[in-house]
Design an enzyme around this catalytic site. Structure first.
Site, mmCIF file in Angstrom:
data_model
loop_
_atom_site.group_PDB
_atom_site.id
_atom_site.type_symbol
_atom_site.label_atom_id
_atom_site.label_comp_id
_atom_site.label_asym_id
_atom_site.label_seq_id
_atom_site.Cartn_x
_atom_site.Cartn_y
_atom_site.Cartn_z
ATOM 1 C CG HIS A 32 -2.073 0.974 1.080
ATOM 2 N ND1 HIS A 32 -3.388 0.613 1.269
ATOM 3 C CD2 HIS A 32 -2.090 2.299 0.766
ATOM 4 C CE1 HIS A 32 -4.160 1.673 1.091
ATOM 5 N NE2 HIS A 32 -3.394 2.715 0.794
ATOM 6 C CD GLU B 117 -5.745 4.464 -4.638
ATOM 7 O OE1 GLU B 117 -6.930 4.755 -4.406
ATOM 8 O OE2 GLU B 117 -4.798 5.260 -4.445
#
Length: 440
Positions: A112, A157
């Site tokens: 992350h 992402e």
């Protein structure tokens, strides 16, 4: 009666670096402590989730949540290349056991944003060797902890680097255009701030665009001291097309390694998606944006077990490009337009192209007034429920974030949390929105 079916994952999300504190071997820790840092403040103890995880997991369970998305920190587990820290793996084992104790389903993210500092010194996320190194780390984690998990997100992402590259280019172009019509001194400074604010509101991560640009040259010199290179390729650096494909290779290599260890694990990736809309004349630009933000990734993730969808707002395009939020629109602290309807629209559009189960791995709002958060959650989850009613396999919804925490370059000023944190005492103060989400 719940608006969601039995077995639906209803939870909140965090990221290790943003909540744990003292992640001293990571690239972000190094960047936060640089003289010419783009961060408004360092993370330091963060909100001490590293020591208070049981309190936080219990708080979720008591509120009625049944799932928790969190990340394990590569820089803790492998602080030096090839040297894995048994104590840190044991820490995350205890977190997973705690989830089990309170009836919380963990959804674990293996990367992350933050990386070990040593990885960046070797070339980071534009270096081909990173694919193998990431897969080795993922294999190790799953060998040690896989029996406690059912869902794993490899990378958070994965498209963020391309978004930041586009935002940076747009910021510089806007600045050049505005400077032609602006005088010197305070007017120039005001123009820079206004342009930076517009840019930051178009990307779903906490950036300080103006400070990044102002410090660029000075940072190059300091980067050589800290990372042994003038342009360290951290995960959220403006990414090249080559680096973008390297991320997909890393995901596929990690998934292969995970499945070899534990074939039953459900593996996916998460992307940051906007609800991309077009005004008359903006159709081509909107289509190109959706291609870059989502479509070109689909060949690499079509065989995943699920897709992690992360959405906060919409982007609207006309013939000139991306539009500012409407004058009457209300904005969040991140300068996003408050537009909870974006989530349903994104789910539907994603499922048209990628017919695998969807988990909403992030959706949230940074506001001080918690009543607005409750309204946002109500509207967004109504959209999720409608998608499920129409036969789209949405398996979970994770609000971002469980706690007010460290929003990257913006520091602690952004309040996304379902619970506030007094950082002098680290006391948790649940907001009404936590109970509201738990009752859905």
């Amino acid at each position: 009666m719940s608006k969601f079916p039995k077995g639906f994952l209803k939870g909140a999300a965090t990221a290790a670096h943003q909540v744990e504190g003292n992640n001293i071997n990571s690239d972000y820790w190094a960047m936060e402590h640089m003289k010419y840092s783009s961060f408004t403040e360092p993370s330091l103890d963060a909100v001490d989730h590293y020591h208070r995880y049981e309190e936080d997991i219990k708080m979720m369970a008591e509120a009625g949540l049944n799932a928790y998305r969190f990340s394990v920190e590569w820089a803790r587990i492998e602080p030096e290349q090839g040297k894995f820290d048994d104590r840190e793996i044991e820490h995350y084992r205890k977190v997973l056991e705690c989830c089990q104790k309170y009836g919380i389903e963990p959804v674990v993210t293996l990367h992350h944003f933050t990386s070990p500092k040593w990885l960046i010194e070797k070339g980071g996320w534009e270096q081909e060797e990173t694919v193998e190194l990431f897969a080795r780390y993922c294999r190790y984690v799953v060998e040690q902890l896989g029996s406690f998990m059912h869902y794993v997100c490899t990378i958070n992402e994965a498209n963020m680097g391309l978004q930041i590259a586009a935002i940076s280019a747009r910021y510089q172009a806007q600045m050049m255009a505005k400077m032609k019509n602006t005088g010197a001194g305070k007017a120039v400074e005001a123009t820079a701030k206004e342009t930076a604010k517009d840019a930051e509101g178009a990307v779903q991560v906490g950036l300080n665009m103006q400070k990044m640009m102002e410090n660029m040259n000075k940072q190059r010199e300091e980067n050589i001291e800290v990372f042994k290179t003038p342009e360290p390729q951290v995960f959220v650096s403006a990414r090249t097309q080559k680096g973008d494909m390297l991320i997909m290779k890393a995901h596929q290599a990690a998934k292969k390694a995970i499945k070899e260890v534990n074939p039953q694990l459900q593996v996916g990736i998460t992307l940051s998606l906007h609800d991309i809309q077009a005004k008359k004349g903006g159709e081509e630009k909107a289509a190109l944006e959706w291609e870059e933000e989502f479509l070109h990734y689909t060949p690499f993730i079509r065989d995943d077990d699920f897709f992690g969808l992360q959405n906060y707002t919409r982007s609207v395009y006309d013939s000139d490009g991306i539009c500012a939020a409407p004058a009457e629109a209300e904005l969040t602290q991140m300068d996003y337009e408050i537009y909870p309807q974006a989530l349903e629209r994104c789910i539907r559009r994603v499922y048209e192209e990628l017919q695998i189960p969807v988990i909403v791995t992030e959706n949230g709002i940074a506001v001080e007034d918690d009543r607005k958060r409750v309204d946002f959650i109500a509207s967004a989850t109504d959209g999720v429920a409608q998608c499920i009613a129409d036969g789209i396999p949405v398996k979970g919804y994770f609000y971002w974030s469980l706690l007010d925490n460290f929003e990257w370059q913006k520091g602690y000023s952004m309040t996304f949390g379902l619970a506030a944190v007094d950082r002098d005492t680290q006391k948790r103060n649940p907001k009404p929105s936590l109970a509201y989400l738990g009752c859905l």
